[in-house]
Design an enzyme around this catalytic site. Sequence first.
Site, mmCIF file in Angstrom:
data_model
loop_
_atom_site.group_PDB
_atom_site.id
_atom_site.type_symbol
_atom_site.label_atom_id
_atom_site.label_comp_id
_atom_site.label_asym_id
_atom_site.label_seq_id
_atom_site.Cartn_x
_atom_site.Cartn_y
_atom_site.Cartn_z
ATOM 1 N N ASP A 82 32.652 18.863 48.004
ATOM 2 C CA ASP A 82 32.616 19.831 49.104
ATOM 3 C C ASP A 82 33.994 20.341 49.497
ATOM 4 O O ASP A 82 34.205 20.774 50.628
ATOM 5 C CB ASP A 82 31.910 19.225 50.334
ATOM 6 C CG ASP A 82 30.429 19.002 50.089
ATOM 7 O OD1 ASP A 82 29.846 19.735 49.274
ATOM 8 O OD2 ASP A 82 29.856 18.089 50.706
ATOM 9 N N GLU A 83 34.949 20.298 48.562
ATOM 10 C CA GLU A 83 36.304 20.760 48.882
ATOM 11 C C GLU A 83 36.780 21.846 47.921
ATOM 12 O O GLU A 83 37.971 22.131 47.839
ATOM 13 C CB GLU A 83 37.276 19.580 48.873
ATOM 14 C CG GLU A 83 37.017 18.567 49.991
ATOM 15 C CD GLU A 83 38.063 17.468 50.048
ATOM 16 O OE1 GLU A 83 39.092 17.603 49.356
ATOM 17 O OE2 GLU A 83 37.863 16.488 50.780
#
EC number: 3.5.1.10
Length: 290
Positions: free
Chosen positions: A234-235
């Site tokens: 999620d980055e």
Amino acid sequence: MKRTKTLNRARLLISCSDQPGIVAAVSDFLHQKGANIVQSDQYSTDPEGGMFFMRIEFDLSSFNERFSTVEKEFPAIAERFGISWRLESERKTKKMAMFVSKEDHCLLELLWRWRSGELDVEIPVVISNHEDLRDIVESYGISFHYIPVSKETKQKAESDAASLLKDYHIDFIVLARYMQILSPDFVKSFEHRIINIHHSFLPAFIGANPYKKAFERGVKLIGATAHYVTNDLDEGPIIEQEVLRVNHRYDTDDLKIAGRNVEKIALARAVEWHINDKVLVYKNKTIVFN
């Protein structure tokens, strides 16, 4: 309303160190090849030693011959300025695969936009680790493939999915609420070609029941983030974010509904921009010419 294609149109996306003469050289090159520039967007991070990004749309008569010439001869310009570049033809329709689990809101949003002609894309296949959404997908005339995933079968499941993607000649993947983490090898094979959506509570409310935790904290804004998938969970580079104001009257269920709404809006925009070659990735950021 169905988007009308311009069949003699091409797009050129470039990135390089900022330096004098780039725009003039690229524009002159395209002019010499008979191109008519219809739109040009550019961005520089810093004129002194920064990065330069550019997206150009142009039309070509005698398209096939001249497009091929541009493709063959532009590397000389690219080498001169140290340019990373990508040339795309509007005649080519990208092929998109969707990965889903049980939730249907993002899937339905993209299917509706596709059927209405808002998304100029082909969707040959949807892959899921559950059977729940088969009937919905097949009602659109799209192939649905159930590939269960467990800790023991994860490697084989990804191998099976990769084979399907190859068979369908897939250009990029959308994780429309697919609740599985992809392996580094799988992500690498589709670098900057996997788009994911998640709620923007992260990293504030990690783990189970994020909406319950958000309700207990009394949040006043909720949102969603669409991003390219990398091996940092999620980055990855953010493509689009959407927010919605909420208040003390929203209970947990209200927050979930609001969250689903912003998720599907953010994801649809990100997909549209990717399809239309409006996104350039630099390090862990994006430049979006929207």
